[in-house]
Design a protein around this motif. Structure first.
Motif, PDB file in Angstrom:
ATOM      1  N   LYS A 145     117.850  -0.452  17.063  1.00 10.13           N
ATOM      2  CA  LYS A 145     116.462  -0.575  16.468  1.00 10.13           C
ATOM      3  C   LYS A 145     116.487   1.250  15.973  1.00 10.13           C
ATOM      4  CE  LYS A 145     115.462   2.066  19.996  1.00 10.13           C
ATOM      5  NZ  LYS A 145     115.929   3.098  19.958  1.00 10.13           N
ATOM      6  N   PRO A 146     115.393   1.175  14.965  1.00  2.62           N
ATOM      7  CA  PRO A 146     114.228   0.949  14.172  1.00  2.62           C
ATOM      8  C   PRO A 146     115.724  -0.028  12.950  1.00  2.62           C
ATOM      9  CG  PRO A 146     113.561   2.073  12.772  1.00  2.62           C
ATOM     10  CD  PRO A 146     115.026   2.506  14.647  1.00  2.62           C
ATOM     11  N   MET A 147     115.886  -1.591  13.045  1.00  3.45           N
ATOM     12  CA  MET A 147     117.390  -2.386  12.201  1.00  3.45           C
ATOM     13  C   MET A 147     116.496  -1.773  10.296  1.00  3.45           C
ATOM     14  SD  MET A 147     118.953  -5.191  12.331  1.00  3.45           S
ATOM     15  CE  MET A 147     120.194  -6.121  11.469  1.00  3.45           C
ATOM     16  N   ALA A 148     115.558  -1.851  10.804  1.00  3.55           N
ATOM     17  CA  ALA A 148     114.893  -1.534   8.918  1.00  3.55           C
ATOM     18  C   ALA A 148     113.391  -0.395   9.199  1.00  3.55           C
ATOM     19  CB  ALA A 148     114.629  -2.528   8.107  1.00  3.55           C
ATOM     20  N   MET A 149     112.992   0.380   8.054  1.00  3.79           N
ATOM     21  CA  MET A 149     111.965   1.314   7.927  1.00  3.79           C
ATOM     22  C   MET A 149     110.600   0.855   8.027  1.00  3.79           C
ATOM     23  SD  MET A 149     113.913   4.317   9.264  1.00  3.79           S
ATOM     24  CE  MET A 149     112.991   5.510   8.374  1.00  3.79           C
ATOM     25  N   GLN A 150     110.660   0.091   7.459  1.00  2.00           N
ATOM     26  CA  GLN A 150     109.488  -1.169   6.949  1.00  2.00           C
ATOM     27  C   GLN A 150     109.871  -2.342   7.040  1.00  2.00           C
ATOM     28  OE1 GLN A 150     110.934   0.845   4.137  1.00  2.00           O
ATOM     29  NE2 GLN A 150     109.731   3.049   5.126  1.00  2.00           N
ATOM     30  N   ALA A 151     109.085  -2.995   7.271  1.00  2.00           N
ATOM     31  CA  ALA A 151     108.143  -4.436   8.227  1.00  2.00           C
ATOM     32  C   ALA A 151     108.727  -5.401   7.060  1.00  2.00           C
ATOM     33  CB  ALA A 151     107.502  -5.159   8.209  1.00  2.00           C
ATOM     34  N   ALA A 152     108.863  -4.907   5.523  1.00  2.00           N
ATOM     35  CA  ALA A 152     109.303  -5.715   4.485  1.00  2.00           C
ATOM     36  C   ALA A 152     110.808  -5.379   4.111  1.00  2.00           C
ATOM     37  CB  ALA A 152     108.208  -5.300   2.999  1.00  2.00           C
TER      38      ALA A 152
ATOM     39  N   GLU B  51     112.977 -11.886  13.308  1.00  2.00           N
ATOM     40  CA  GLU B  51     111.972 -12.253  13.089  1.00  2.00           C
ATOM     41  C   GLU B  51     110.621 -11.661  13.633  1.00  2.00           C
ATOM     42  OE1 GLU B  51     113.943 -15.662  10.785  1.00  2.00           O
ATOM     43  OE2 GLU B  51     114.170 -14.762  13.183  1.00  2.00           O
ATOM     44  N   PHE B  52     111.127 -11.781  15.312  1.00  2.00           N
ATOM     45  CA  PHE B  52     110.323 -11.113  16.213  1.00  2.00           C
ATOM     46  C   PHE B  52     110.432  -9.364  15.659  1.00  2.00           C
ATOM     47  CE2 PHE B  52     110.437  -8.453  20.334  1.00  2.00           C
ATOM     48  CZ  PHE B  52     109.398  -8.878  20.559  1.00  2.00           C
ATOM     49  N   SER B  53     111.758  -9.058  15.694  1.00  2.00           N
ATOM     50  CA  SER B  53     112.054  -7.409  15.052  1.00  2.00           C
ATOM     51  C   SER B  53     111.282  -6.859  13.547  1.00  2.00           C
ATOM     52  CB  SER B  53     113.577  -6.925  15.061  1.00  2.00           C
ATOM     53  OG  SER B  53     113.945  -7.977  16.135  1.00  2.00           O
TER      54      SER B  53
ATOM     55  N   GLU C 260     118.694  -7.218  15.571  1.00  4.31           N
ATOM     56  CA  GLU C 260     118.229  -5.820  16.130  1.00  4.31           C
ATOM     57  C   GLU C 260     118.673  -5.338  17.350  1.00  4.31           C
ATOM     58  OE1 GLU C 260     114.699  -2.913  15.533  1.00  4.31           O
ATOM     59  OE2 GLU C 260     113.930  -4.376  16.549  1.00  4.31           O
ATOM     60  N   ALA C 261     119.180  -4.402  17.826  1.00  2.84           N
ATOM     61  CA  ALA C 261     119.540  -4.245  19.445  1.00  2.84           C
ATOM     62  C   ALA C 261     118.731  -3.910  20.231  1.00  2.84           C
ATOM     63  CB  ALA C 261     120.880  -3.075  19.046  1.00  2.84           C
ATOM     64  N   TYR C 262     118.286  -4.512  20.875  1.00  3.22           N
ATOM     65  CA  TYR C 262     116.729  -4.434  21.883  1.00  3.22           C
ATOM     66  C   TYR C 262     116.928  -5.159  23.034  1.00  3.22           C
ATOM     67  CZ  TYR C 262     111.556  -4.196  22.412  1.00  3.22           C
ATOM     68  OH  TYR C 262     110.471  -3.751  22.661  1.00  3.22           O
ATOM     69  N   MET C 263     117.283  -3.931  24.354  1.00  2.00           N
ATOM     70  CA  MET C 263     117.841  -4.801  24.815  1.00  2.00           C
ATOM     71  C   MET C 263     117.223  -5.537  26.100  1.00  2.00           C
ATOM     72  SD  MET C 263     117.635  -1.416  25.095  1.00  2.00           S
ATOM     73  CE  MET C 263     116.895  -0.206  26.785  1.00  2.00           C
ATOM     74  N   ILE C 264     116.001  -5.114  26.035  1.00  2.00           N
ATOM     75  CA  ILE C 264     115.282  -5.192  27.378  1.00  2.00           C
ATOM     76  C   ILE C 264     114.318  -6.600  27.413  1.00  2.00           C
ATOM     77  CG2 ILE C 264     114.109  -2.823  27.050  1.00  2.00           C
ATOM     78  CD1 ILE C 264     111.915  -4.084  25.829  1.00  2.00           C
ATOM     79  N   VAL C 265     114.624  -7.740  26.147  1.00  2.00           N
ATOM     80  CA  VAL C 265     114.664  -9.105  26.429  1.00  2.00           C
ATOM     81  C   VAL C 265     115.312  -9.657  26.779  1.00  2.00           C
ATOM     82  CG1 VAL C 265     113.490  -8.776  24.438  1.00  2.00           C
ATOM     83  CG2 VAL C 265     115.526  -9.408  24.228  1.00  2.00           C
ATOM     84  N   HIS C 266     117.039  -9.444  27.055  1.00  2.00           N
ATOM     85  CA  HIS C 266     117.744  -9.961  28.158  1.00  2.00           C
ATOM     86  C   HIS C 266     117.697  -9.490  29.049  1.00  2.00           C
ATOM     87  CE1 HIS C 266     119.228 -11.361  24.282  1.00  2.00           C
ATOM     88  NE2 HIS C 266     119.229  -9.531  23.735  1.00  2.00           N
ATOM     89  N   HIS C 267     116.675  -8.484  29.595  1.00  2.00           N
ATOM     90  CA  HIS C 267     116.941  -8.026  31.460  1.00  2.00           C
ATOM     91  C   HIS C 267     115.854  -8.785  31.982  1.00  2.00           C
ATOM     92  CE1 HIS C 267     116.764  -5.452  35.115  1.00  2.00           C
ATOM     93  NE2 HIS C 267     117.032  -4.609  34.091  1.00  2.00           N
TER      94      HIS C 267
ATOM     95  N   GLY D 290     106.192  -3.658  21.138  1.00  2.00           N
ATOM     96  CA  GLY D 290     107.703  -4.668  21.432  1.00  2.00           C
ATOM     97  C   GLY D 290     107.327  -5.497  22.364  1.00  2.00           C
ATOM     98  N   SER D 291     107.947  -5.138  23.817  1.00  2.00           N
ATOM     99  CA  SER D 291     107.435  -5.622  25.220  1.00  2.00           C
ATOM    100  C   SER D 291     106.453  -6.078  25.573  1.00  2.00           C
ATOM    101  CB  SER D 291     107.900  -4.588  25.627  1.00  2.00           C
ATOM    102  OG  SER D 291     106.998  -3.167  26.133  1.00  2.00           O
ATOM    103  N   VAL D 292     105.292  -5.925  25.106  1.00  2.00           N
ATOM    104  CA  VAL D 292     103.981  -6.245  25.060  1.00  2.00           C
ATOM    105  C   VAL D 292     104.215  -7.651  24.119  1.00  2.00           C
ATOM    106  CG1 VAL D 292     101.437  -6.682  24.462  1.00  2.00           C
ATOM    107  CG2 VAL D 292     102.931  -3.820  25.384  1.00  2.00           C
TER     108      VAL D 292
END
Length: 326
Positions: free
Chosen positions: A96-103, A307-309, A121-128, A184-186
């Motif tokens: 992360k961030p996989m892209a610099m803007q949402a679009a 879509e979440f990222s 995207e490698a957002y590891m906390i959602v697996h913890h 993102g965690s919230v």
């Protein structure tokens, strides 16, 4: 099915965390590394002796024995190399961030859908389990309606001016590096999205080194106030607190579980003794790799879809758009 992984670049984070995680994960094999710096390969081969070495990223992408690639390159290179990897027929996990803007996520989503590949995207906390437990407690009404959330993530890298996080040309800054967690965690735990935000920033050399974001978020738990602090110039701190009508949930080491400290979820409720849920021996990077593999093998929905990222990046974009510099 064993997923054969290649890594684009001999990044320190890949050496310290994701390389060993891929090597240790069930159903995964760390098979190849691409780097133009031969002196960096010995450290990877120390824990993975059979590693195939490529002297360019394109060569690794052309390797027909590789199923998936992990991309830990500097932020400004994430989008282009992710798209190249998809075009080469590889499944993709990018830091992360996989892209610099949402679009820009729309390009990734379109490429994913057209290819049928798993791209994330490698957002590891959602697996913890710390975060999965928190989300479950909130959904079950353990603290009543959420009224306020505080998040904080800081470290101090002022002594490293050459660090990519301190360089604007590589997409540096605290928000892109760690705001993705405090924002993102919230979103993950509550399902809420921001409806009104304000932000104050301090910058050095064109990158944000401190940010305070406040506002309101709204979602299944109702509308609540929100506060997030990120900094690359403060003593290390990590904490998240969800405060509800009848109690609160506090997370220790919410982002670097096991490295910053023991991962715990503390549940405090009116008239009841505090409940402490401990997760002392969980490697969230290994869990991330194993979840990726499960999704490939049996179609299990991946915990962090693009879509979440995109939603978290949209929140980051909003913070920059409304920010006032101090």
């Amino acid at each position: 099915m064993t997923v054969r992984w290649g890594i684009l670049g001999a990044a320190k984070f890949a050496l310290d965390h994701m390389g060993p995680a891929i090597h240790a994960a069930r159903g995964a094999e760390l098979a190849a590394l691409a780097t133009s710096s031969p002196e960096k390969t010995a450290a990877f081969r120390a824990f993975c002796p059979g590693l195939t070495l490529h002297d360019s990223y394109d060569a690794l992408l052309a390797d027909p024995t590789i199923d998936a690639v992990y991309i830990p390159l500097p932020n400004h290179l994430h989008l282009d190399w992710s798209l190249k990897a998809i075009a080469a027929g590889k499944h993709v996990l990018t830091e992360k961030p996989m892209a610099m803007q949402a679009a820009a996520f729309d390009q990734l989503i379109a490429a994913r859908d057209a290819s049928g590949l798993l791209v994330a995207e490698a957002y590891m906390i959602v697996h913890h389990p710390q975060w999965l437990k928190t989300r479950a407690l909130i959904a079950a009404g353990a603290i009543g309606q959420v009224d306020h959330v505080d998040t904080a993530f800081s470290y101090d890298n002022r002594a490293e001016p050459g660090n990519i996080r301190n360089r604007p040309e590589t997409g540096g800054g605290g928000i892109r590096d760690i705001g993705v967690y405090t924002y993102g965690s919230v979103r993950f735990a509550t399902g809420a999205e921001p409806v009104a935000l304000q932000a104050r920033l301090r910058r050095e050399n064109g990158v944000d080194t401190w940010a305070q974001v406040t506002g309101e978020m709204d979602g299944p738990t109702g509308r609540f106030t929100y506060s997030a602090m990120t900094s690359m110039r403060l003593f290390p701190r990590q904490e998240v607190v969800f405060q509800g009508e009848t109690g609160l949930i506090r997370l220790t080491a919410p982002f670097n579980a096991g490295l910053f400290g023991e991962a715990r979820v503390e549940l405090h409720r009116t008239g009841a003794q505090a409940e402490i849920f401990r997760f002392p021996a969980v490697n969230q990077y290994v869990l991330q790799v194993e979840a990726f593999g499960r999704s490939l093998r049996d179609g299990t929905p991946y915990g962090c879809p693009l879509e979440f990222s995109r939603g978290t990046q949209a929140m980051i974009d909003t913070v920059f758009a409304v920010a006032t510099d101090l």
